[in-house]
Enzyme design. Structure first.
Site, mmCIF file in Angstrom:
data_model
loop_
_atom_site.group_PDB
_atom_site.id
_atom_site.type_symbol
_atom_site.label_atom_id
_atom_site.label_comp_id
_atom_site.label_asym_id
_atom_site.label_seq_id
_atom_site.Cartn_x
_atom_site.Cartn_y
_atom_site.Cartn_z
ATOM 1 N N LYS A 158 -0.366 4.595 4.695
ATOM 2 C CA LYS A 158 -1.198 3.597 5.381
ATOM 3 C C LYS A 158 -0.479 3.113 6.625
ATOM 4 C CE LYS A 158 -3.901 -0.609 4.638
ATOM 5 N NZ LYS A 158 -5.163 0.015 5.094
ATOM 6 N N HIS A 166 0.842 -1.195 0.000
ATOM 7 C CA HIS A 166 0.000 0.000 0.000
ATOM 8 C C HIS A 166 0.879 1.248 0.000
ATOM 9 C CE1 HIS A 166 -3.122 -2.861 1.323
ATOM 10 N NE2 HIS A 166 -3.959 -2.002 0.794
#
Length: 240
Positions: A155, A151
């Site tokens: 995140k 990600h």
């Protein structure tokens, strides 16, 4: 094309957030849904935007009648929308993360009275991936199972909720998954599930390249959840 009276009436809860804004924008692409209300934490700057009535969370009880609420808010707002859905007999689709144990218990209890669906990921492709992972794990006893998720750098949680859900699918099939997490650049979301044995391996991969896939998935399941019998549903239950 369905008439206005035939469309599923949707309330978007958490309308000022990124997902809420995407839901409002993409709902217009569908002729089976009609957004009747948008609810945000704070007082809206405008009461009506492009035909949709806007409300503050404190005014939730004054929202018009709806068939299903789509909730991407914060844990402190979850109790209010769940309670409203129960009182109205409406369905609830929620992707709100960070729920407390008592909130999850309340959601499970509500499933005895209304249809509910909570998911960490609303991508329809990920729903299919979960099914494939469970089947592969059951068919490959004793194989190593590793889940690698990637990600964007902002995140914070790791492994991702989607990776943990894929791990749960693997466990239902009898595997014992291991996890690895990567945070780099602006990656929207990639999940690799690998099954390996001496001399061979199988890789199942899903890559999201646009966040709109999550909003489109939530709208898809909302249209199919409205009017269903009470119960706790999964995204994959509503793919057809």
């Amino acid at each position: 094309m369905q008439t206005a009276a035939e469309r599923v009436r949707v309330l978007v809860h958490g309308a000022s957030g990124r997902m809420g804004q995407a839901l409002l924008r993409l709902a217009g692409e569908r002729d089976d849904l009609s957004v009747v209300a948008a609810v945000s934490r704070t007082q809206p700057a405008q009461r009506v935007v492009e035909g949709v009535a806007h409300f503050a969370a404190a005014e939730l009880g004054g929202a018009p009648e709806f068939d299903v609420a789509i909730d991407f808010s914060l844990p402190e707002g979850f109790d209010g929308i769940l309670g409203l859905c129960e009182r109205r007999g409406a369905a609830l689709v929620s992707g709100t993360t960070g729920l407390e144990a008592n909130q999850r218990e309340a959601l499970q209890a509500a499933a005895a009275r209304i249809p509910v669906l909570w998911a960490a990921n609303f991508s329809l492709g990920v729903a299919v991936l979960n099914e494939l992972v469970e089947r592969a794990a059951a068919a490959l006893p004793g194989w190593d199972c590793d889940i690698v998720e990637s990600h964007h750098v902002h995140k914070k949680d790791a492994p991702s909720g989607t990776a943990l859900a894929l791990g749960a699918s693997a466990q239902r099939g009898g595997a014992q998954p291991r996890y690895a997490s990567l945070r780099a650049g602006d990656i929207v979301g990639e999940h690799l599930v690998q099954f390996a044995a001496p001399g061979e391996r199988i890789e199942l991969v899903h890559r999201a390249t646009n966040r709109d896939v999550f909003a489109r998935g939530a709208l898809h399941v909302a249209a199919r959840l409205a009017g269903r019998a009470p119960g706790a549903y999964r995204v994959r239950d509503l793919l057809g």
